[in-house]
Design a protein around this motif. Sequence first.
Motif, PDB file in Angstrom:
ATOM      1  N   ASP A 142      18.349 -26.058 -15.408  1.00 47.22           N
ATOM      2  CA  ASP A 142      17.348 -25.260 -14.701  1.00 47.22           C
ATOM      3  C   ASP A 142      17.540 -25.353 -13.188  1.00 47.22           C
ATOM      4  O   ASP A 142      17.340 -24.387 -12.454  1.00 47.22           O
ATOM      5  N   PHE A 143      17.932 -26.538 -12.723  1.00 49.63           N
ATOM      6  CA  PHE A 143      18.113 -26.752 -11.285  1.00 49.63           C
ATOM      7  C   PHE A 143      19.277 -25.925 -10.748  1.00 49.63           C
ATOM      8  O   PHE A 143      19.189 -25.314  -9.686  1.00 49.63           O
ATOM      9  N   SER A 144      20.375 -25.878 -11.490  1.00 48.03           N
ATOM     10  CA  SER A 144      21.571 -25.177 -11.013  1.00 48.03           C
ATOM     11  C   SER A 144      21.569 -23.688 -11.340  1.00 48.03           C
ATOM     12  O   SER A 144      22.196 -22.889 -10.644  1.00 48.03           O
TER      13      SER A 144
ATOM     14  N   GLU B  12      25.815 -21.237 -15.403  1.00 46.02           N
ATOM     15  CA  GLU B  12      26.501 -22.010 -16.431  1.00 46.02           C
ATOM     16  C   GLU B  12      27.051 -21.115 -17.539  1.00 46.02           C
ATOM     17  O   GLU B  12      28.076 -21.444 -18.147  1.00 46.02           O
ATOM     18  N   VAL B  13      26.425 -19.970 -17.797  1.00 46.52           N
ATOM     19  CA  VAL B  13      26.988 -19.046 -18.787  1.00 46.52           C
ATOM     20  C   VAL B  13      28.372 -18.583 -18.341  1.00 46.52           C
ATOM     21  O   VAL B  13      29.313 -18.536 -19.142  1.00 46.52           O
ATOM     22  N   ALA B  14      28.512 -18.269 -17.060  1.00 41.71           N
ATOM     23  CA  ALA B  14      29.818 -17.865 -16.540  1.00 41.71           C
ATOM     24  C   ALA B  14      30.833 -18.985 -16.705  1.00 41.71           C
ATOM     25  O   ALA B  14      32.006 -18.746 -17.040  1.00 41.71           O
TER      26      ALA B  14
ATOM     27  N   ILE C 180      33.488 -32.271 -18.607  1.00 41.24           N
ATOM     28  CA  ILE C 180      32.658 -33.333 -19.174  1.00 41.24           C
ATOM     29  C   ILE C 180      31.194 -32.915 -19.210  1.00 41.24           C
ATOM     30  O   ILE C 180      30.497 -33.083 -20.224  1.00 41.24           O
ATOM     31  N   LEU C 181      30.717 -32.351 -18.108  1.00 42.61           N
ATOM     32  CA  LEU C 181      29.304 -31.963 -18.014  1.00 42.61           C
ATOM     33  C   LEU C 181      28.943 -30.915 -19.062  1.00 42.61           C
ATOM     34  O   LEU C 181      27.927 -31.052 -19.769  1.00 42.61           O
ATOM     35  N   LEU C 182      29.753 -29.873 -19.192  1.00 39.12           N
ATOM     36  CA  LEU C 182      29.398 -28.790 -20.112  1.00 39.12           C
ATOM     37  C   LEU C 182      29.571 -29.192 -21.573  1.00 39.12           C
ATOM     38  O   LEU C 182      28.849 -28.695 -22.439  1.00 39.12           O
ATOM     39  N   ALA C 183      30.502 -30.089 -21.845  1.00 35.53           N
ATOM     40  CA  ALA C 183      30.614 -30.596 -23.213  1.00 35.53           C
ATOM     41  C   ALA C 183      29.347 -31.359 -23.598  1.00 35.53           C
ATOM     42  O   ALA C 183      28.803 -31.190 -24.699  1.00 35.53           O
ATOM     43  N   LEU C 184      28.866 -32.195 -22.684  1.00 37.03           N
ATOM     44  CA  LEU C 184      27.619 -32.927 -22.917  1.00 37.03           C
ATOM     45  C   LEU C 184      26.439 -31.974 -23.051  1.00 37.03           C
ATOM     46  O   LEU C 184      25.605 -32.110 -23.958  1.00 37.03           O
TER      47      LEU C 184
END
Length: 285
Positions: free
Chosen positions: A234-236, A241-243, A193-197
């Motif tokens: 930026d925080f994470s 997130e690319v991985a 859900i997070l990455l789709a958003l």
Amino acid sequence: MKINKVTIIGSGIMGHGIAQVTATAGCQVHLNDITDELLKSAHLKISQSLDRGIEKNKINQDDKTQILSRIFLTTNLEEAVTDSDLVIEAVSENIQLKHQIFEDLNRFTKPSAILASNTSQYSITEIASVIKDPSRVIGMHWFNPAVVMKLIEIVRGLHTSEEVVDTIRNFADRLKKEIVVCNDSQGFISTRILLALRLECYRLLEEGVASVEDIDKTLRLAFGHPMGQFELADFSGLDIEVAAFESLTRIFGDRFRATQGLLHRVKAGQLGRKTGKGWYSYNTN
């Protein structure tokens, strides 16, 4: 099964946060990493976090002393996991590294120990494939910062036993955390859900529809999100997130393919807060 001794493998932002939460709940915690320097840094950050708790009148100095007394630091994995009731792997998102660790856990842990992974994306069934008894492997996905965030996402692998699920459910209640339980699927509930958003936010930027600032402002003020997706990325860490995007793309196709803007920033070393620049710029002094 009563969980008394917990081992956390990996002392980074997630690992030391999980260690603080479990020690606060009264568990004996063994925090493991590959160097003493990493462990000392993690211990300092836990101490500073507890100091903030004192400032907010959530704990007192005696509480801090007791919590820290329950955290033991070691670079010796076998020593760390001996007689542990629960081991939580919280290393970087690298499936080969996770397999290597779980192979060691297969040799070093007692047969009744529950083996959990904090992965946010990889299949629990795949991680458990190197374990002689995969029924004791479960996903235990914490959210950052672990001390503050209320939710733990519990992921049931193909062979995870219901006894293990129930034990972790009860343990989360002891930690004063809420849980959701899902079956094994790449990205689980939250990451998909997070990455789709987030990808839709990135596409809005690349299409010239709106600025980073205005997209984030919309999420905060229209939908009540505490952070916009660019700020949260930026925080994470943009490299992390690319991985995750690559992992989900292998399973679900182009709907999770990373945008060029994101890839360019990572190639340029603009990884977010930890490098001082990502979607936003930060003062690192």
